[in-house]
Design an enzyme around this catalytic site. Sequence first.
Site, PDB file in Angstrom:
ATOM      1  N   GLU A  92       0.658  -1.418  -0.090  1.00  0.00           N
ATOM      2  CA  GLU A  92      -0.209   0.660   0.329  1.00  0.00           C
ATOM      3  C   GLU A  92       0.949   1.326  -0.246  1.00  0.00           C
ATOM      4  OE1 GLU A  92      -2.562   0.272   3.155  1.00  0.00           O
ATOM      5  OE2 GLU A  92      -3.550  -1.628   3.005  1.00  0.00           O
ATOM      6  N   CYS A 105       3.352   8.273   1.366  1.00  0.00           N
ATOM      7  CA  CYS A 105       3.426   7.360   2.269  1.00  0.00           C
ATOM      8  C   CYS A 105       4.087   6.236   1.666  1.00  0.00           C
ATOM      9  CB  CYS A 105       2.433   7.769   3.245  1.00  0.00           C
ATOM     10  SG  CYS A 105       2.692   6.511   4.610  1.00  0.00           S
ATOM     11  N   CYS A 112       5.096  -7.126   8.180  1.00  0.00           N
ATOM     12  CA  CYS A 112       6.150  -6.286   9.186  1.00  0.00           C
ATOM     13  C   CYS A 112       5.959  -7.589  10.556  1.00  0.00           C
ATOM     14  CB  CYS A 112       5.762  -5.331   9.755  1.00  0.00           C
ATOM     15  SG  CYS A 112       6.543  -4.263  10.951  1.00  0.00           S
ATOM     16  N   CYS A 119      -1.311  -2.245  14.715  1.00  0.00           N
ATOM     17  CA  CYS A 119      -1.370  -2.049  13.228  1.00  0.00           C
ATOM     18  C   CYS A 119      -1.881  -3.193  12.666  1.00  0.00           C
ATOM     19  CB  CYS A 119       0.751  -1.953  13.174  1.00  0.00           C
ATOM     20  SG  CYS A 119       0.727  -2.075  11.556  1.00  0.00           S
ATOM     21  N   CYS A 333      -2.383   2.246   8.413  1.00  0.00           N
ATOM     22  CA  CYS A 333      -2.069   0.651   7.939  1.00  0.00           C
ATOM     23  C   CYS A 333      -1.886  -0.006   7.711  1.00  0.00           C
ATOM     24  CB  CYS A 333      -0.691   0.473   8.477  1.00  0.00           C
ATOM     25  SG  CYS A 333       1.174   0.764   8.456  1.00  0.00           S
TER      26      CYS A 333
HETATM   27  N1  SAH Z   1       7.685   0.646  11.376  1.00  0.00           N
HETATM   28  C1  SAH Z   1       7.550   1.798  11.546  1.00  0.00           C
HETATM   29  C2  SAH Z   1       7.098   2.907  10.398  1.00  0.00           C
HETATM   30  C3  SAH Z   1       5.621   2.264  10.047  1.00  0.00           C
HETATM   31  S1  SAH Z   1       4.368   2.155  11.289  1.00  0.00           S
HETATM   32  C4  SAH Z   1       7.087   3.081  13.270  1.00  0.00           C
HETATM   33  O1  SAH Z   1       6.980   2.117  14.163  1.00  0.00           O
HETATM   34  O2  SAH Z   1       7.485   3.692  13.549  1.00  0.00           O
HETATM   35  C5  SAH Z   1       3.913   3.712  10.853  1.00  0.00           C
HETATM   36  C6  SAH Z   1       3.085   4.923  11.781  1.00  0.00           C
HETATM   37  O3  SAH Z   1       2.057   4.223  11.832  1.00  0.00           O
HETATM   38  C7  SAH Z   1       3.355   4.323  13.092  1.00  0.00           C
HETATM   39  O4  SAH Z   1       3.731   5.404  14.410  1.00  0.00           O
HETATM   40  C8  SAH Z   1       2.365   3.810  13.866  1.00  0.00           C
HETATM   41  O5  SAH Z   1       3.041   3.381  15.450  1.00  0.00           O
HETATM   42  C9  SAH Z   1       1.154   4.332  13.118  1.00  0.00           C
HETATM   43  N2  SAH Z   1      -0.443   3.020  13.327  1.00  0.00           N
HETATM   44  C10 SAH Z   1       0.007   1.813  13.002  1.00  0.00           C
HETATM   45  N3  SAH Z   1      -0.857   1.406  12.901  1.00  0.00           N
HETATM   46  C11 SAH Z   1      -1.713   2.939  13.355  1.00  0.00           C
HETATM   47  C12 SAH Z   1      -3.686   2.493  13.728  1.00  0.00           C
HETATM   48  N4  SAH Z   1      -4.542   1.849  13.852  1.00  0.00           N
HETATM   49  N5  SAH Z   1      -3.992   4.060  14.224  1.00  0.00           N
HETATM   50  C13 SAH Z   1      -3.147   4.731  14.372  1.00  0.00           C
HETATM   51  N6  SAH Z   1      -1.338   4.838  14.088  1.00  0.00           N
HETATM   52  C14 SAH Z   1      -1.530   3.868  13.804  1.00  0.00           C
END
Ligand code: SAH
Length: 344
Positions: A92, A105, A112, A119, A333
């Site tokens: 995505e 993005c 992952c 997530c 995500c």
């Molecule tokens: N692995 C990296 C980048 C990918 S996640 C990291 O952990 O930063 C990117 C951002 O999206 C992170 O801050 C993650 O915590 C957030 N994210 C993932 N799922 C989410 C959700 N359901 N609601 C809000 N933010 C989310």
Amino acid sequence: MAWNIWGHSLPEMETWITSHGFPKFRAKQLQDYLYRRYIFSFDDMTQLPGPMREWLKENAVLEKPVIMSHITSNDGDTTKLLVKLSDGSLVETVCMHHVYGNSICVSTQVGCAMGCIFCASTRNGLERNLTAGEILAQVYAFRELFDAPIHSIVLMGAGEPLTNYDEVLRFIRLVSDPGLLNISLRNITLSTCGIVPMIDRLAAEGLPITLAISLHAPNDTIRNRILPSSRHFKIEDVVAAAHRYFKKTGRRVTFEYILIKDVNASRENAEELCRLVGKMNCHFNLIPINGTEHIKLYPPSWKDVKIFQEILEKHGKSTTVRRQMGDEIQAACGQLKRRYLEKK
Ligand code: SAH
């Protein structure tokens, strides 16, 4: 074996071209076709001599991911793409349309390994790393769809960029290359869950990119619960690494903090968070959690979000509350991909 000509810098293309006996300037012409004119068929590269085009058809391939579907939110602010890679994997990419230009993005891995409980990208674990060319193609996919300039890149899609370090760094260098998209390094943000030794390695590269760290908690007890991979590093050590990154690069670090009702969003949590970071010059991006009803995690009320923000600001911290862009198109995500696979 045929060489995949997608995803290389000009010097790499020149090395390849000249090692096969073609003049160096042909490399620049090829790069222009790919990255400025979006011409992807060798037959259509009519400035190249016929014999060279024939040679390319036999000795080069163009393995560029293809767009499977794209949807734009009702307000037109966010577009999301589902991109299929040459091995059939799906990733995505999200484009947020701001007045000052597009912000894209990108995903850095298929799936992952980090296992964050909120997530969607991590639910089936890690499938594989993406190559620099595959990450770059996500940006070009939007370039092909929209005319608007690309202002910034965030490495915040699926995957943990610091566990795919070499390809991620190659991508950052490619996307900022003047012969490709010429994105300013200052407009590139890399988001990590906080892998301490890799943060130091990144700081040593001397690239003025912005580092965002998914902190999401004021202490290890809460952090370990919602970010299982954080057990490897103490939260104090993550904050100290952020501080070193700032001192080394002069770039202020952003802490991302997902707000989850009854988990990490109380007044006490905000006060503890302020004590944790102390006087460090940093920014907080507060993100009310989205799209996780099925695991019973909910955002706090708007009032509680504001209270949390006010406590941070009272302690002199700079904060923003992330605007919920693209919620109805499952921009959070991994959610579009899950929907697509569930339908199939
Ligand atoms: N692995 C990296 C980048 C990918 S996640 C990291 O952990 O930063 C990117 C951002 O999206 C992170 O801050 C993650 O915590 C957030 N994210 C993932 N799922 C989410 C959700 N359901 N609601 C809000 N933010 C989310």
